[in-house]
Design a protein around this motif. Structure first.
Motif, PDB file in Angstrom:
ATOM      1  N   GLU A  49       0.844  -1.183   0.000  1.00  0.00           N
ATOM      2  CA  GLU A  49       0.000   0.000   0.000  1.00  0.00           C
ATOM      3  C   GLU A  49       0.878   1.230   0.000  1.00  0.00           C
ATOM      4  O   GLU A  49       1.976   1.210   0.506  1.00  0.00           O
ATOM      5  CB  GLU A  49      -0.781   0.058   1.305  1.00  0.00           C
ATOM      6  N   GLN A  50       0.342   2.282  -0.543  1.00  0.00           N
ATOM      7  CA  GLN A  50       1.058   3.548  -0.459  1.00  0.00           C
ATOM      8  C   GLN A  50       0.076   4.586   0.020  1.00  0.00           C
ATOM      9  O   GLN A  50      -1.052   4.628  -0.477  1.00  0.00           O
ATOM     10  CB  GLN A  50       1.523   3.967  -1.856  1.00  0.00           C
ATOM     11  N   LYS A  51       0.496   5.415   0.929  1.00  0.00           N
ATOM     12  CA  LYS A  51      -0.405   6.436   1.412  1.00  0.00           C
ATOM     13  C   LYS A  51       0.105   7.794   0.975  1.00  0.00           C
ATOM     14  O   LYS A  51       1.306   8.030   0.920  1.00  0.00           O
ATOM     15  CB  LYS A  51      -0.457   6.403   2.939  1.00  0.00           C
ATOM     16  N   VAL A  52      -0.808   8.678   0.728  1.00  0.00           N
ATOM     17  CA  VAL A  52      -0.439  10.064   0.478  1.00  0.00           C
ATOM     18  C   VAL A  52      -0.467  10.751   1.826  1.00  0.00           C
ATOM     19  O   VAL A  52      -1.444  10.653   2.559  1.00  0.00           O
ATOM     20  CB  VAL A  52      -1.443  10.739  -0.484  1.00  0.00           C
ATOM     21  N   ASP A  53       0.618  11.401   2.170  1.00  0.00           N
ATOM     22  CA  ASP A  53       0.708  12.028   3.481  1.00  0.00           C
ATOM     23  C   ASP A  53      -0.409  13.042   3.683  1.00  0.00           C
ATOM     24  O   ASP A  53      -0.699  13.848   2.802  1.00  0.00           O
ATOM     25  CB  ASP A  53       2.061  12.732   3.595  1.00  0.00           C
ATOM     26  N   SER A  54      -0.983  13.024   4.875  1.00  0.00           N
ATOM     27  CA  SER A  54      -2.104  13.924   5.125  1.00  0.00           C
ATOM     28  C   SER A  54      -1.681  15.390   5.098  1.00  0.00           C
ATOM     29  O   SER A  54      -2.507  16.277   4.916  1.00  0.00           O
ATOM     30  CB  SER A  54      -2.756  13.603   6.467  1.00  0.00           C
ATOM     31  N   ILE A  55      -0.387  15.637   5.270  1.00  0.00           N
ATOM     32  CA  ILE A  55       0.107  17.018   5.193  1.00  0.00           C
ATOM     33  C   ILE A  55      -0.164  17.596   3.805  1.00  0.00           C
ATOM     34  O   ILE A  55      -0.539  18.749   3.658  1.00  0.00           O
ATOM     35  CB  ILE A  55       1.629  17.054   5.462  1.00  0.00           C
ATOM     36  N   ILE A  56       0.025  16.763   2.807  1.00  0.00           N
ATOM     37  CA  ILE A  56      -0.191  17.222   1.434  1.00  0.00           C
ATOM     38  C   ILE A  56      -1.660  17.568   1.231  1.00  0.00           C
ATOM     39  O   ILE A  56      -2.010  18.554   0.594  1.00  0.00           O
ATOM     40  CB  ILE A  56       0.253  16.137   0.440  1.00  0.00           C
ATOM     41  N   LEU A  57      -2.527  16.747   1.817  1.00  0.00           N
ATOM     42  CA  LEU A  57      -3.955  16.984   1.650  1.00  0.00           C
ATOM     43  C   LEU A  57      -4.368  18.264   2.352  1.00  0.00           C
ATOM     44  O   LEU A  57      -5.108  19.075   1.808  1.00  0.00           O
ATOM     45  CB  LEU A  57      -4.758  15.791   2.166  1.00  0.00           C
ATOM     46  N   SER A  58      -3.885  18.463   3.580  1.00  0.00           N
ATOM     47  CA  SER A  58      -4.342  19.646   4.297  1.00  0.00           C
ATOM     48  C   SER A  58      -3.726  20.909   3.712  1.00  0.00           C
ATOM     49  O   SER A  58      -4.269  21.994   3.876  1.00  0.00           O
ATOM     50  CB  SER A  58      -4.038  19.544   5.793  1.00  0.00           C
ATOM     51  N   ALA A  59      -2.625  20.765   2.980  1.00  0.00           N
ATOM     52  CA  ALA A  59      -1.999  21.946   2.375  1.00  0.00           C
ATOM     53  C   ALA A  59      -2.697  22.385   1.099  1.00  0.00           C
ATOM     54  O   ALA A  59      -2.483  23.488   0.615  1.00  0.00           O
ATOM     55  CB  ALA A  59      -0.532  21.645   2.069  1.00  0.00           C
ATOM     56  N   ASN A  60      -3.517  21.551   0.531  1.00  0.00           N
ATOM     57  CA  ASN A  60      -4.123  21.859  -0.768  1.00  0.00           C
ATOM     58  C   ASN A  60      -5.634  21.655  -0.806  1.00  0.00           C
ATOM     59  O   ASN A  60      -6.137  20.914  -1.648  1.00  0.00           O
ATOM     60  CB  ASN A  60      -3.494  20.970  -1.843  1.00  0.00           C
ATOM     61  N   PRO A  61      -6.392  22.319   0.053  1.00  0.00           N
ATOM     62  CA  PRO A  61      -7.833  22.046   0.088  1.00  0.00           C
ATOM     63  C   PRO A  61      -8.523  22.415  -1.211  1.00  0.00           C
ATOM     64  O   PRO A  61      -9.541  21.841  -1.555  1.00  0.00           O
ATOM     65  CB  PRO A  61      -8.344  22.933   1.232  1.00  0.00           C
ATOM     66  N   GLY A  62      -7.954  23.401  -1.918  1.00  0.00           N
ATOM     67  CA  GLY A  62      -8.612  23.868  -3.136  1.00  0.00           C
ATOM     68  C   GLY A  62      -8.354  22.994  -4.342  1.00  0.00           C
ATOM     69  O   GLY A  62      -8.979  23.170  -5.378  1.00  0.00           O
ATOM     70  N   SER A  63      -7.444  22.062  -4.208  1.00  0.00           N
ATOM     71  CA  SER A  63      -7.148  21.207  -5.367  1.00  0.00           C
ATOM     72  C   SER A  63      -8.183  20.103  -5.458  1.00  0.00           C
ATOM     73  O   SER A  63      -8.958  19.868  -4.547  1.00  0.00           O
ATOM     74  CB  SER A  63      -5.775  20.558  -5.195  1.00  0.00           C
ATOM     75  N   SER A  64      -8.137  19.403  -6.578  1.00  0.00           N
ATOM     76  CA  SER A  64      -8.970  18.209  -6.664  1.00  0.00           C
ATOM     77  C   SER A  64      -8.047  17.012  -6.521  1.00  0.00           C
ATOM     78  O   SER A  64      -6.825  17.143  -6.654  1.00  0.00           O
ATOM     79  CB  SER A  64      -9.698  18.158  -8.003  1.00  0.00           C
ATOM     80  N   ILE A  65      -8.614  15.885  -6.262  1.00  0.00           N
ATOM     81  CA  ILE A  65      -7.829  14.666  -6.058  1.00  0.00           C
ATOM     82  C   ILE A  65      -6.952  14.363  -7.277  1.00  0.00           C
ATOM     83  O   ILE A  65      -5.869  13.805  -7.152  1.00  0.00           O
ATOM     84  CB  ILE A  65      -8.768  13.491  -5.734  1.00  0.00           C
ATOM     85  N   SER A  66      -7.403  14.775  -8.470  1.00  0.00           N
ATOM     86  CA  SER A  66      -6.615  14.482  -9.674  1.00  0.00           C
ATOM     87  C   SER A  66      -5.254  15.152  -9.584  1.00  0.00           C
ATOM     88  O   SER A  66      -4.240  14.583  -9.978  1.00  0.00           O
ATOM     89  CB  SER A  66      -7.345  14.925 -10.931  1.00  0.00           C
ATOM     90  N   GLU A  67      -5.196  16.385  -9.037  1.00  0.00           N
ATOM     91  CA  GLU A  67      -3.915  17.087  -8.927  1.00  0.00           C
ATOM     92  C   GLU A  67      -3.016  16.434  -7.892  1.00  0.00           C
ATOM     93  O   GLU A  67      -1.806  16.369  -8.057  1.00  0.00           O
ATOM     94  CB  GLU A  67      -4.158  18.558  -8.573  1.00  0.00           C
ATOM     95  N   ILE A  68      -3.611  15.938  -6.816  1.00  0.00           N
ATOM     96  CA  ILE A  68      -2.832  15.256  -5.792  1.00  0.00           C
ATOM     97  C   ILE A  68      -2.267  13.951  -6.362  1.00  0.00           C
ATOM     98  O   ILE A  68      -1.103  13.621  -6.178  1.00  0.00           O
ATOM     99  CB  ILE A  68      -3.703  14.949  -4.552  1.00  0.00           C
TER     100      ILE A  68
END
Lengths: 643, 359
Positions: A49-68
């Motif tokens: 499994e690979q996880k995307v760090d939650s820091i990245i998610l909280s830093a980019n609320p305006g993005s969509s999942i596609s950009e992440i």
């Protein structure tokens, strides 16, 4: 005694969190509670499994999942631009072969079999996990490439917290994100609301008009608007029962602009999509038995209009998803997990002759055996049915050597896989082919992960080789008798390659630096075809890059943080016989933020520059993309941890 | 201190790597392989439609004397794609006119070097061309119920002929232009079963003839009769038919009905002598103009292929047939002599849809 068993059970649940976790930034602050990211209780012998760090998610609320996904994971996203359709390709497999899950519920459209990632605001998601290849079988079959699992998570803190984030950016982009949460160690409620949209009237160089003196033009008719609300409730008692209810409702409107070669007719093509998703997830932790029951209702209403072609397409989907999973720990070395699932889908579409209904379900049984602390073996068998058809027996076997305390971990697995045709493939009018066979195949992978910690430096390196063999690949083709298009099982595709990553992080005093690089090589070719004179034999699938990668760097010094990502994409062929291609391109994005804390109130100021080097590029042929553009944001938080 | 130095080193590496991406690429659009230099002369222009909205249409040029094909001629000589779905090409006074259907444009191209010297934009959905005078070319249209008249000398639309129907293929019959209504798209309330006659000098509609639904092609034979092939509609509700019309009386004198509603015959062509019809109905069929019934056996079998277009060489009488394979890749062009023997084959562009003989 009870205490020990609690620990044991929680430990068994945590492999989903710990196993092959790719830390982006090592947090030296101990977490206040146990965060159960996924209530999924299958162990991970040999399944990565690979996880995307939650820091990245909280830093980019305006993005969509596609950009992440495109910036931070090995998944390749084929995108038509901000606010426009974005679909995934995971290990060379197509968008229909990647299942997307929200709170463990599969949400791919039963009509198309795929998901549009541009509709998922990062703001509503707390965690993203990728399960590559066979690992995806735990949740759903049919994902030859893998699963992308998104979920909402709580930290069970006893408090009331709120945050308001406002962003403004180039091309009329605006975004407002508000969240409110309240609760204690037994009950949590979180409400999130957002509005965002953009005019999207960026200027671009139109190389299709004149290659040597391309004129600068403005993108017209590319506006989009999204608004949504998400409500989560979490409940738990002393420790053995937990309930999570999540509701997500969203409204999306977008205009669809033409390519650079087609005359622009203002307001011609548009799409509006509303969806509501409600999931309920109940887990009971017992002494020997732990079980999880989840149930969901998914509603989707999509309207597409093309004025000139006189198309008004209305499509309403209702899905009821249910799954029950149970784990029995025979002893500390052996456990058995059994699960059953049953889904019902109902589609009412102007493109189907009648209402289409489908019942599908699955049963699976898996064994997890840990004879030694460093060896874990998983064997699973799964069977699915769709309406009256039962799938063949789908097996999985995985091995993992090493553990969280070892510096080297090896894993490998081999599994069968199977994907039912989507409802559009079967019932589209005209052309739907009810005699279509399911796609089937098998996948194998083997990988190594190495971790080393010296003083204040942590190094992680890993590589995985994989192979996906898929037969009865479905392709739409004009029928030889009728003049309209119909899907057929035509090809045999083999996708193989390597995924590799390297990560370094270190902290010294008040500053920390972390750098991570990922590189993927994917060869996805058609090895045999039922089409005569097929020039696509042994050629790479279209829009699947052979080489792709990204580099992320994060530097933090006291309250200042600098984030830089660099994406690299190699050549992508645009014709099945590989006689046309899109050249490689690079994209650099940079984000600077500054945080302030006054008591319990926090402020975060951010400035973001996308496409920093103002690269002229196209992700999809003849679809322009914006040059350098900016956004700025202010976030005010009350009682929330700053990151 | 050591850590600090390491910090700086790493930041430098990151910045250096980041600069790998520096610099815009002039060639950021779709790159097309498979082209070679163009030499003007006698040959066959092949219009490859490409996929609707994908912009991957192109023009190929085949030289029968050297049996060689050059692909992507327009892209190579003009450094840009021609547009979305090139449909028809007409050669008139040393220039080629190409209708680019989904781009709504007409390109005016110099034949000796294939460089575009003008572009007429703003048409709705231009389909086929009929040059009628040095300053007038009729252009039929799918979405509009008018035929556009363009003046190639000034590269502009000089007027419209309101026909009241969507128009498709068009031929010259004496002082008249005969065109067919293939689609209902421009007028859902009127059925697409009409043949419309326009007087070339007055540019007025003088008559219309009711025929079978969804006519797709028409030719004039050696006796002066007009033959129209109708597919019966894509929803397969009506039997397709081949009709013969007397141009003097404008009456349908003969109708040959096809045996099955699911058939979709198209691409009606005529041989050099004007006494044999050739058409596509999954396979290639040939029929004498005085035959009493439709041919039962094909001249060229299309089993396993996806035959899409036919052209007949007005000099050699050879038959050119395109195979679109699966509509996703470069098609194959097969060349047969007039008895159906295969003489050559080559790969052209995506969905070769039209042959134009510069002979």
């Amino acid at each position: 005694m009870r205490y020990l068993q609690h620990i044991l059970l929680i430990f068994c649940l945590l492999p989903v969190v710990i196993n092959a976790q790719v830390y982006f930034f090592p947090d030296t602050i101990p977490l206040p509670g146990i965060t159960v990211v996924s209530t999924h209780i299958v162990e991970n012998g040999g399944l990565q499994e690979q996880k995307v760090d939650s820091i990245i998610l909280s830093a980019n609320p305006g993005s969509s999942i596609s950009e992440i996904l495109s910036g931070f994971t090995p998944v390749f996203i084929k995108t038509y631009g901000q606010g426009s359709l974005a679909t995934s390709s995971f290990r060379g497999a197509g968008a229909t072969q990647t299942q997307v899950l929200w709170n463990d519920v599969p949400i791919n459209s039963p009509m198309l079999g795929q998901t549009d990632f541009s509709l998922f605001p990062v703001f509503f998601i707390d965690a993203i996990t990728l399960n590559s290849g066979a690992n995806s079988l735990k949740n759903a079959s049919g994902s030859f490439g893998g699963n992308i699992s998104m979920s909402s998570v709580t930290n069970w803190k006893k408090n009331i917290a709120a945050s308001l984030h406002q962003e403004l950016g180039s091309f009329g982009y605006h975004g407002t994100f508000f969240s409110f949460s309240a609760g204690n160690t037994k009950f949590q409620s979180r409400t999130r609301v957002f509005f965002s949209g953009a005019e999207n009237d960026f200027s671009f160089t139109n190389i299709d008009k004149d290659r040597y003196n391309p004129p600068s033009e403005q993108r017209l008719d590319a506006q989009y608007n999204q608004k949504g609300v998400a409500q989560d409730f979490w409940l738990r008692d002393g420790g053995s029962n937990q309930l999570h209810i999540a509701i997500w409702a969203q409204d999306n409107d977008r205009m669809i602009p033409p390519t650079t070669l087609v005359l622009h007719h203002p307001g011609n093509e548009s799409q509006s999509q509303q969806f509501t998703r409600i999931t309920g997830n109940y887990t009971h932790f017992g002494e020997h038995i732990t079980f999880n029951y989840r149930s969901a209702w998914l509603y989707d209403n999509l309207v597409y209009e093309n004025v000139i072609s006189e198309i008004l397409s209305t499509n309403v989907t209702n899905s009821f998803i249910n799954a029950l999973e149970s784990k029995y720990s025979i002893n500390s070395k052996l456990s058995i997990v059994g699960s059953v699932a049953f889904d019902h889908h109902r589609v009412s579409s102007s493109n189907y002759p009648d209402i289409a209904e489908r019942n599908q379900g699955s049963m699976s049984l898996s064994f997890d055996y840990k004879p030694f602390s460093w060896l874990q073996v998983t064997a699973m068998s799964k069977e699915e049915f769709v309406d009256q058809t039962w799938s063949p027996f789908i097996p999985l076997l995985g091995v993992k050597v090493g553990g969280k305390d070892k510096s080297v971990t090896l894993h490998g697995n081999i599994a069968g896989n199977y994907r039912m045709p989507s409802l559009n493939d079967l019932y589209w009018n005209p052309g739907g082919n009810p005699d279509l066979l399911p796609e089937k195949g098998y996948s194998t992978e083997a990988g190594v992960l190495w971790r080393k910690k010296l003083q204040d430096i942590t190094l992680t390196a890993g590589a995985t080789v994989f192979q996906n063999d898929i037969q009865n690949w479905i392709q739409w083709l004009p029928d030889s008798v009728f003049s309209y298009w119909t899907p057929q099982n035509l090809k045999h595709v083999i996708a193989k390659g390597v995924e590799s990553q390297l990560e370094m992080s270190w902290s010294a005093g008040e500053s920390t630096l972390a750098i991570k690089g990922m590189y993927q090589y994917v060869s996805a070719t058609i090895v045999s075809s039922d089409i005569q004179n097929d020039g696509s034999l042994n050629k790479q699938l279209i829009y699947v890059p052979q080489h792709s990668g990204n580099i992320q760097a994060r530097w933090k010094y006291r309250q200042l943080e600098l984030f830089y990502t660099h994406q690299l994409y190699g050549k992508r062929f645009t014709a099945a016989d590989n006689k046309r291609y899109m050249p490689p391109y690079y994209l650099g994005d940079c984000r600077i933020s500054y945080s302030l804390l006054y008591g319990r109130t926090g402020f975060l100021l951010t400035l973001k520059a996308n496409n920093l080097f103002n690269a002229d590029y196209q992700a999809i042929a003849h679809q322009p993309m914006p040059g350098r553009h900016f956004s700025a944001g202010i976030r005010i938080t009350f009682n929330e941890n700053e990151k | 201190m050591k850590n600090r130095a390491l910090h700086i080193l790493i930041i430098t590496i990151v910045v250096a790597v980041a600069f790998l991406g520096f610099g815009c690429d002039d060639n950021f659009g779709e790159v097309v392989l498979d082209s070679s230099p163009y030499n003007s002369g006698e040959g066959v222009f092949i219009l490859n439609e490409g996929n609707f909205n994908s912009g991957n249409g192109s023009i190929s040029f085949y030289r029968p004397d050297s049996a060689k094909i050059i692909n992507n001629v327009f892209y190579r000589e003009n450094s840009r794609p021609i547009g979305d779905v090139p449909q028809d090409i007409a050669i008139h006074q040393g220039r080629a006119f190409v209708t680019v259907n989904n781009s709504g444009t007409i390109e005016i191209i110099r034949l000796d070097d294939f460089v575009s010297i003008g572009k007429i934009p703003g048409l709705a959905s231009p389909k086929y061309l009929l040059p009628v005078a040095s300053d007038r070319v009729f252009v039929t249209d799918l979405y509009s119920d008018s035929i556009a008249v363009i003046n190639p000398e000034i590269a502009e639309v000089s007027g419209y002929i309101n026909v009241g129907y969507s128009t498709d293929r068009i031929i010259r019959v004496g002082g008249e232009a005969w065109t067919i209504c293939w689609s209902q798209l421009a007028h859902p309330d009127k059925v697409n079963n009409q043949l419309i006659i326009v007087n070339i000098d007055s540019q007025q509609v003088v008559d219309s003839i009711r025929i079978t639904k969804e006519p797709n092609s028409l030719v004039q034979d050696a006796n002066g009769n007009i033959w129209v092939l109708c597919s019966g509609g894509f929803m397969n509700t009506i039997f397709p038919s081949l009709l013969r019309i007397n141009p003097a009386t404008r009456i349908v004198e003969a109708a040959f009905e096809f045996p099955s509603k699911t058939m979709s015959p198209s691409m009606l062509c005529i041989n050099k002598a004007g006494d044999k019809l050739i058409f596509l109905n999954k396979s290639i069929y040939q029929m004498d103009i005085d035959a009493g019934q439709l041919p039962s056996a094909p001249l060229i079998d299309g089993e396993g292929s996806l035959f899409y277009a036919i052209g007949v060489d007005p000099v050699s009488d050879w038959i050119y047939v395109s195979d679109a394979i699966d509509y996703q890749q470069s098609g194959i062009v097969y060349i047969y002599d007039n008895e159906g023997n295969e003489m050559d084959e080559c790969r052209s562009g995506i969905i070769p849809g039209n042959f134009c003989f510069n002979r």
